[in-house]
Design an enzyme around this catalytic site. Sequence first.
Site, PDB file in Angstrom:
ATOM      1  CB  THR A   1       0.114  -5.866   0.902  1.00  0.00           C
ATOM      2  OG1 THR A   1      -0.543  -6.318   2.098  1.00  0.00           O
ATOM      3  CG2 THR A   1      -0.637  -4.663   0.330  1.00  0.00           C
TER       4      THR A   1
ATOM      5  CG  ASP B   1      11.342   0.867  12.840  1.00  0.00           C
ATOM      6  OD1 ASP B   1      10.237   1.251  13.277  1.00  0.00           O
ATOM      7  OD2 ASP B   1      11.711  -0.322  12.871  1.00  0.00           O
TER       8      ASP B   1
ATOM      9  CG  ASN C   1       1.007   2.450   4.306  1.00  0.00           C
ATOM     10  OD1 ASN C   1      -0.026   1.878   3.979  1.00  0.00           O
ATOM     11  ND2 ASN C   1       2.212   1.904   4.118  1.00  0.00           N
TER      12      ASN C   1
ATOM     13  CE  LYS D   1      -3.292  -1.378  11.362  1.00  0.00           C
ATOM     14  NZ  LYS D   1      -2.570  -0.309  10.633  1.00  0.00           N
TER      15      LYS D   1
ATOM     16  CD  GLN E   1      -3.142  -0.496   2.215  1.00  0.00           C
ATOM     17  OE1 GLN E   1      -3.647   0.629   2.250  1.00  0.00           O
ATOM     18  NE2 GLN E   1      -3.446  -1.446   3.085  1.00  0.00           N
TER      19      GLN E   1
ATOM     20  CE1 TYR F   1      -2.686  -5.056  11.613  1.00  0.00           C
ATOM     21  CE2 TYR F   1      -5.033  -5.603  11.568  1.00  0.00           C
ATOM     22  CZ  TYR F   1      -3.922  -5.015  10.984  1.00  0.00           C
ATOM     23  OH  TYR F   1      -4.052  -4.378   9.775  1.00  0.00           O
TER      24      TYR F   1
END
Length: 293
Positions: free
Chosen positions: A226, A98, A125, A195, A40, A191
């Site tokens: 991806t 990073d 991103n 998010k 992405q 995760y």
Amino acid sequence: MSGCRIPDHSPQRRPYGVAVTNERPLEGRVAYVTGGARGQGRAHCVRLAQAGADIVTIDACGPVGNHIGYEPSTSEDLADTVRLVEDEGVKISAERVDVRDLDGQKRVIASAIEQFGRLDVVVANAGVMSWGRAWEIPAEQWQEIIDINLTGFFNTVQACVPAMIEAGNGGSIIAISSSAGIKSVPGAAHYCASKFGVVGLANSLALELGEFGIRVNSVHTYGVDTTLGNDLSMYSMFEKHPQYIHSFSPGALPTDSLIAPNQVSEVVLFLASDSSALLTAAQIPADKGYLKV
């Protein structure tokens, strides 16, 4: 009227899904994209470049955790992004940094302001994913995801916002979250937490930055083509816990294949441009209806 042809002044019909846009709505602007080496991130760099923006991008270009089941990006990947952006006739500055490195991001932004004189668009991103049941995830695995996905976004904000405010041009910050930032999925609690956190931070920023004309929105993808989206380690999770698969609905549109990254980039371009001037603190789905099914 026989034999007479009435001129057709109606707009030209275009195939469904083909946008009618100003070809270079970001001419003269500068966009910063994290995680730009591939996937992405690369697609966003190229699409914003096609829209006329000069590009600043970073990527770790190497291993970022011990619990991530897919190959990391490389310096060669980042070099390919540079070539693709330059092919669009704009300038690009790309560095191996990073997102967990706050000082590194601050240095990149200071250099970008010196080189380009402004910063208008930020696409946060960079992100990673791994799998495991919540109570079995090692502390190190939890920290990898939180540090990159959530603290990485926080670091990006810390590095970019002061420069955007000082420039006085307003701007747009776009956080790439996930459908898992709105609708939790099994086997990825760390995760999801990261998010969901991205959404909370984006919404808070939208409230605080409105007075400066800076808009903040998040994009919520599902199943993007991806390296992360093709992570084969997820299948071992489903083999161990087959009931988990039932929590993943197919979406409202055909979902025979993963979403192409450049399709998500069209959403990013919209949010970066003046066409979305009324949108801030919004969660924009790019998920084929997964969140509603």
